[in-house]
Design a protein around this motif. Structure first.
Motif: not given
Ligand SMILES: [Mg+2]
Length: 376
Positions: A164-168, A194-198, A220-223, A246-248, A296-298
């Motif tokens: 599972v992936k959670m937002k931070v 975990i995903d910070a969306n930068h 840790f995604e998009e720190p 890399g999704e952006c 892939p980001h989907a």
């Molecule tokens: Mg993301």
């Protein structure tokens, strides 16, 4: 075979409950689908990631008129033709999302014409399913987040997810509390990302990484900002948690420095943004040179989801070994009627895995009357 029409479908659906991540809140979902028709009667579908209106304008007012009369199966030539026509004005962003949508539709047509599911045309042997991870644990709603996340965790476990992936992005202290809460809820054996969306600068991202290291974080995604490669490297030096991102990003040219400098351990091109199937293959090949896993980001409709599945199914094992293949694809669990309500048969999801469509092309059958219910 010749392209005789390109139609854009701007879709919008209000959500039953808004949700938020570190950058903004969603009260509705919007996406842009495109339908490319040919003089032989078939149609291919594509999707553009990101704001629908500017991508629709890029296609309708600029790109589509250049494509009528060309053979949609010439995917490589068409990609370079489109990229050359846009290079001076937009090497990233909306114009690439527009090219991505067109490229996916061309591949859909090409695979239908070949009588093969797309992943087979891309060179893969038969594959049944790909395990996926649940993307959820967004912010918002009236319930305290600990309670909301506990409930979500139970749902994902019941659905058979093993990851599972959670937002931070709510601040280091609050994030650390919530990561601990989700880890408690899912137990020690489930992969947790975990995903910070930068949301952070490098110092704060490194501080968060150190705070949650004991929670066994898979990535840790998009720190930090996608523009800050040095920032990624700063966070990497500060933690043992692998980084993802890399999704952006767009095209092999955008991904190359990220890979060469090993800013990420998992690279996540979105097929509906990075340049489509044609460019996604090049990005993944480039990643393989650096021994970095491309997953892939989907986050899109059934169209984007099918594109990601076919693409990923056609990627080789990475790294090669005798042990079971460890592929894992994103499975967005937020509310999105475009995943199910616009297709006659939604892509099959069962026990934490997506099942590959086995009919020719993307293998999804769009229900035009359902599309009309969402069209702007
Ligand atoms: Mg993301």
């Amino acid at each position: 075979m010749r392209i005789d029409g390109i139609r854009t479908w701007r879709l919008r659906a209000d959500l039953s409950e808004p949700f938020a991540f570190s950058q903004f809140e969603y009260a509705r979902r919007e996406t842009l689908l495109i339908e490319v028709s040919t003089d032989e009667g078939g149609a291919g579908w594509g999707e553009a990631y990101g704001p629908a209106a500017p991508a629709a304008a890029a296609i309708n007012d600029f790109l589509a008129p250049m494509l009528v009369g060309l053979d949609p199966r010439d995917t490589e030539s068409l990609w370079h033709f489109l990229y050359a026509r846009t290079l001076d004005h937009g090497q990233k962003g909306t114009l690439l999302a527009a090219i991505s949508a067109l490229d996916i539709a061309f591949w859909d047509i090409k695979a239908q014409a070949a009588g093969m599911p797309l992943y087979r045309l891309l060179g893969a042997g038969y594959a049944e399913s790909i395990p996926c991870y649940a993307t959820g644990f967004y912010f918002g709603g009236s319930v305290p987040l600990e309670e909301k996340f506990e409930r979500e965790a139970r749902l994902y476990l019941a659905d058979g997810f093993r990851a599972v992936k959670m937002k931070v992005g709510l601040g280091v202290e609050r994030d650390a509390e919530l990561v601990a809460a989700v880890r408690r809820a899912v137990g020690p054996r489930i992969r947790l990302m975990i995903d910070a969306n930068h949301a952070y600068d490098p110092v704060a991202a490194a501080a968060l990484a150190r705070r949650v290291e004991t929670q066994d974080i898979f990535w840790f995604e998009e720190p930090v900002s996608p523009l800050d490669i040095e920032g990624y490297l700063y966070v990497k030096r500060a933690t043992s948690i692998p980084l993802a991102g890399g999704e952006c990003e767009h095209t092999r040219f955008g991904f190359e420095p990220l890979l060469r400098r090993r800013a990420v351990d998992f690279v996540q091109p979105d097929l509906c943004a990075c340049g489509g199937i044609s460019e996604g293959l090049k990005i993944a090949t480039l990643a393989s040179v650096y021994n970095i896993h491309a997953t892939p980001h989907a986050w899109g409709s059934a169209v984007g989801q099918a594109a990601a599945l076919h693409f990923y199914a056609a990627r080789p094992r990475h790294p090669a070994s005798l042990t079971a293949e460890d592929k894992m694809i994103e499975c967005d669990r937020t509310e999105n009627p475009f995943r199910t309500a616009i297709v006659k048969t939604p892509v099959r999801f069962e026990r934490g895995a997506w099942y590959l469509p086995q009919t020719p092309g993307l293998g999804i059958e769009i229900d035009r009357s359902a599309l009309e219910n969402f069209q702007l």
